[in-house]
Design an enzyme around this catalytic site. Structure first.
Site, short mmCIF file in Angstrom:
data_model
loop_
_atom_site.label_atom_id
_atom_site.label_comp_id
_atom_site.label_asym_id
_atom_site.label_seq_id
_atom_site.Cartn_x
_atom_site.Cartn_y
_atom_site.Cartn_z
N GLY A 14 0.75 -1.15 -0.33
CA GLY A 14 -0.36 0.31 -0.25
C GLY A 14 1.17 1.50 -0.41
N MET A 31 5.22 2.39 1.28
CA MET A 31 6.29 2.67 2.08
C MET A 31 7.25 3.33 2.29
SD MET A 31 8.73 -0.05 2.73
CE MET A 31 10.12 1.31 3.56
N GLU A 32 7.47 4.18 3.50
CA GLU A 32 7.68 4.51 4.37
C GLU A 32 9.04 5.49 4.43
OE1 GLU A 32 7.09 2.34 5.28
OE2 GLU A 32 8.45 0.95 7.46
N ASN A 33 10.07 5.62 2.28
CA ASN A 33 11.10 5.62 2.20
C ASN A 33 11.04 7.13 2.94
OD1 ASN A 33 12.01 3.85 1.14
ND2 ASN A 33 10.39 3.68 -0.73
N HIS A 87 -0.27 6.80 7.38
CA HIS A 87 0.37 5.75 8.41
C HIS A 87 2.44 5.35 8.10
CE1 HIS A 87 0.80 0.88 9.34
NE2 HIS A 87 2.03 1.24 8.32
N GLU A 88 2.82 5.91 6.88
CA GLU A 88 3.60 5.81 6.13
C GLU A 88 4.53 7.44 6.85
OE1 GLU A 88 4.50 4.31 5.13
OE2 GLU A 88 2.23 2.49 3.93
N HIS A 93 5.23 6.97 10.08
CA HIS A 93 7.23 6.15 10.31
C HIS A 93 8.05 7.48 10.03
CE1 HIS A 93 6.01 2.04 10.29
NE2 HIS A 93 5.62 1.82 8.84
N GLU A 121 5.62 -1.28 13.46
CA GLU A 121 4.59 -0.76 13.09
C GLU A 121 2.67 -1.10 14.04
OE1 GLU A 121 4.01 -0.95 9.51
OE2 GLU A 121 5.72 -1.51 8.88
N ASP A 178 9.70 -11.25 4.97
CA ASP A 178 8.73 -10.91 4.07
C ASP A 178 7.60 -11.43 4.23
OD1 ASP A 178 9.69 -8.11 2.82
OD2 ASP A 178 9.99 -9.37 1.29
N TYR A 217 1.13 -5.13 13.61
CA TYR A 217 0.11 -4.16 13.03
C TYR A 217 -0.84 -3.94 14.10
CZ TYR A 217 2.32 -3.78 8.18
OH TYR A 217 3.20 -3.54 7.61
N ARG A 276 -0.71 -5.24 -5.90
CA ARG A 276 -0.39 -4.99 -4.18
C ARG A 276 -0.47 -5.85 -3.31
NH1 ARG A 276 -3.52 -0.34 -1.56
NH2 ARG A 276 -3.55 -1.11 0.89
N LYS A 282 -1.54 -7.62 -0.47
CA LYS A 282 -2.92 -7.55 -0.07
C LYS A 282 -4.09 -7.26 -0.35
CE LYS A 282 -5.86 -4.66 3.29
NZ LYS A 282 -5.78 -3.21 2.84
N1 BES Z 1 7.25 -0.43 5.94
C1 BES Z 1 5.23 -0.83 5.66
C2 BES Z 1 5.64 -2.16 4.36
C3 BES Z 1 6.44 -2.96 4.42
C4 BES Z 1 6.89 -4.29 6.08
C5 BES Z 1 6.91 -3.40 3.39
C6 BES Z 1 7.25 -5.04 5.65
C7 BES Z 1 8.07 -4.59 3.58
C8 BES Z 1 8.48 -5.33 4.63
C9 BES Z 1 4.71 -0.17 5.31
O1 BES Z 1 4.47 1.21 6.13
C10 BES Z 1 2.86 -0.85 5.49
O2 BES Z 1 2.19 -1.28 6.34
N2 BES Z 1 2.27 -0.63 4.58
C11 BES Z 1 0.98 -0.93 4.39
C12 BES Z 1 -0.03 -0.28 4.54
C13 BES Z 1 -1.06 0.48 5.91
C14 BES Z 1 -1.57 1.20 6.04
C15 BES Z 1 -1.06 -0.84 6.78
C16 BES Z 1 0.73 -2.06 3.16
O3 BES Z 1 1.84 -1.39 1.81
O4 BES Z 1 -0.94 -2.18 2.96
ZN ZN Z 2 4.11 0.41 8.39
#
Ligand code: BES
Ligand code: ZN
Length: 585
Positions: free
Chosen positions: A256, A258-260, A283-284, A287, A306, A361, A369, A538, A540
């Site tokens: 969704g 990535m908090e670069n 959310h991002e 981070h 998270e 991963d 979370y 995506r 998810k």
């Molecule tokens: N940092 C994560 C994405 C991530 C986590 C990538 C672990 C690779 C390994 C990012 O902040 C995240 O949590 N994204 C979520 C969205 C959030 C609103 C829950 C996502 O991608 O769904």
């Molecule tokens: Zn996150």
């Protein structure tokens, strides 16, 4: 601080450290290759230096005077990759590693011109979290190690290059870009994207990058981002990364968001037209404190990144959109948690994860979370918001630009917030080290969602489609979730006739709707479902769709969709889907 061992890095965490990177790279779209020299500044401690790498071709390693340094390489496995051992001496201040990427580095996705919106230029982007930075940069790939960086990146003329750093806002005539990241970051926050991107200002420290076709829609959707930064700062202290920009990714982006640092990468699937999914930006952004400023020391402590971020996200949302809205998000989170607790093996429901020997991963899910969030919410409820906020502010201030283990956090919690009695009543140890849920959890309380639950019950009973004039997207999502496992084809048809879910512009509604359609074998949605699953990478969204198809014995259909989708997927999504099929064989 507690001693750190990182099961996902080969680096010697108590040995010689890398403190600054100077990255000189050329992005070759024709051969789909990055050729680069990574010059690392050292803090010498020991003669051997071990770096992580995954699938790189190392051409040479030299010291600051251009003298070759001896090195040795070893492949270990496909998840962790392997190591490079370099022999140093105390006079070595810098090492320059000349290297190139080989086929299919796990962090990279190269999109062809016809896979983009504009169809004028290709796109390249990286996704380094959790342990994929090593597939495009030889580094000490542990979140417990930080470095600053500068970079010079050459791309084809007409394209814009962006990094997790100070960024250009316009294309350069010669395709050469320079970057600098002055705040020390861990390797998983290294990021690069190259494409036909345009910039549009939101505030004096924030803006949006996107392909030109999407820039206006994205700009409207994310127009609250400055409000979010102000809300976040009012809660837990100043934003320490100067700018906060968003880059809208192609739909194949595996996450969704990535908090670069300085440049969040965000999926285009949150652009719903009504800001209904912007909690992802909160959310991002969150981070920037929990994760980027105070970082989990290892991926076993991932909940520190998270869980804190979900908590912080909901606080930002509450400030801007109200308590009722935040409680709906909390309820969604709670239901996800309960779902996960009912399906996962108990040892995978422990907050302090045991990922040794596993791919971090694969462990991204509701425990870190949602269980993490509810742990913090439960503490908040116990001590009261005022004390909890003060505590969190102090936590970020104390550990900024550092990495922390779960145990560091617990010590800090004991020393600064919880009395022995509170500690015991909350049952802190059980929350952290035991499976399942302690009984004293602070449950969400959403009156709007209670009404939705009743509406779902009554719809299933009476088969009369509810009146929903004032339902928001979140309420529709929750309504659909309440029908899972209980609905039939006829009811799907009624809903679709009334609400046209199959044509929904809201990706969360659409993705969940498709699960109900697969469950009930409601065929009119099949075409849209295929198209969505092929075009969206995506994880998810697509993983539950494949799982539902497999569950319903639609393996052939699932495989044929995967066949068409494969070329659109980032390696992260590709591998996750492929794993599902391996398991069904
Ligand atoms: N940092 C994560 C994405 C991530 C986590 C990538 C672990 C690779 C390994 C990012 O902040 C995240 O949590 N994204 C979520 C969205 C959030 C609103 C829950 C996502 O991608 O769904
Ligand atoms: Zn996150």
């Amino acid at each position: 601080m507690n001693q750190i061992t990182d099961p996902h890095s080969f680096a010697d965490l108590s040995g010689t450290r890398l403190t600054h990177l100077d990255w000189d790279a050329e992005i070759d779209f024709i051969h789909r290759k990055i050729k680069a020299v990574a010059t690392w500044t050292l803090e010498y401690k020991k003669d051997t230096l071990v770096l992580d790498e995954n699938g790189l071709r190392i051409l040479s390693i030299k010291d600051q005077n251009g003298h070759l340094l001896p090195f040795e390489e070893h492949e270990v496995d496909t998840v962790r990759g392997g190591w490079i051992k370099i022999v140093l001496n105390p006079k070595v201040q810098k090492i320059a590693i000349e290297y190139e990427t080989l086929e299919h580095p796990a962090a990279l996705q190269w999109l062809e011109v016809n896979q983009t919106l504009g169809k004028r230029y290709p796109i390249l982007f990286t996704q380094s979290q959790a342990i994929l930075a090593r597939s495009w940069l030889p580094c000490m790939d542990s979140p417990s190690i930080r470095f600053t960086y500068s970079a010079r990146v050459k791309v084809p003329k007409g394209m814009l290059a962006l990094m997790s750093a100070e960024n250009p806002q316009e294309k350069s005539p010669d395709g050469i870009y320079t970057f600098s990241m002055k705040q020390p970051i861990p390797s998983y926050l290294m990021a690069l994207a190259v494409g036909d991107f345009e910039f549009k200002v939101v505030s004096d420290r924030s803006g949006i990058y996107a392909e030109p076709e999407l820039i206006d829609a994205a700009h409207q959707e994310f127009s609250d981002v400055e409000k979010m930064i102000l809300a976040a700062e009012s809660l837990y202290g100043p934003y320490l990364w100067d700018r906060y920009d968003l880059l809208v990714m192609p739909p194949s982006f595996p996450f969704g968001g990535m908090e670069n640092p300085r440049l969040t990468f965000v999926t285009p699937t949150v652009i719903a037209g009504d800001k209904s999914l912007v909690s992802l930006v909160a959310h991002e952004l969150a981070h920037s404190w929990s994760g980027n400023l105070v970082t989990n020391a290892t991926w076993n402590d991932f909940w520190l990144n998270e869980g804190f971020t979900v908590y912080f996200e909901l606080r930002i949302m509450e400030q801007i959109y109200g308590v009722e809205y935040a409680e709906m998000l909390a309820q969604l989170s709670y239901n996800e948690l309960i779902g996960a607790l009912n399906t996962l093996p108990p040892d995978e429901t422990i907050l302090k994860a045991k990922l040794d020997g596993k791919n971090p991963d694969d462990a991204v899910g509701p425990i870190a979370y949602e269980k993490g969030y509810f742990f913090l919410r439960t503490i908040e409820k116990k001590v009261g918001r005022r004390f909890f906020d003060e505590f969190l502010k102090k936590y970020f201030e104390t550990y900024k630009f550092k990495s922390v283990t779960t145990e560091d956090f617990l010590e800090f919690l004991k020393a600064n917030l919880l009395k022995k009695k509170d500690w015991e009543e909350i049952n802190v140890e059980a929350w952290i080290y035991e499976p399942g849920l302690p009984p004293n959890i602070a449950k969400p309380n959403s009156t709007k969602f209670s009404a939705i639950e009743s509406a779902a019950v009554s719809f299933l009973k009476t088969k009369i489609v509810p009146v929903t004039n004032r339902w928001t997207a979140l309420e529709f999502i929750y309504f659909l979730q309440n029908l899972k496992g209980k609905i039939d084809e006829e009811l799907c048809k009624k809903l679709d006739n009334q609400f046209h879910f199959t044509q929904s512009k809201n990706s969360e509604i659409l993705a969940f709707w498709f699960l109900l359609c697969i469950e009930t074998n409601y065929k009119p949605a099949l075409g849209a479902m295929k198209q969505f699953t092929i075009q969206t990478g995506r994880r998810k969204f697509v993983i539950p769709i494949y799982k539902e198809l497999i569950k319903k014995n639609q393996i052939q259909l699932a495989k044929s969709i995967f066949k068409d989708a494969a070329k659109n997927y980032h390696p992260i999504t590709y591998n996750s889907v492929a794993q599902l099929f391996d398991k069904t064989l």
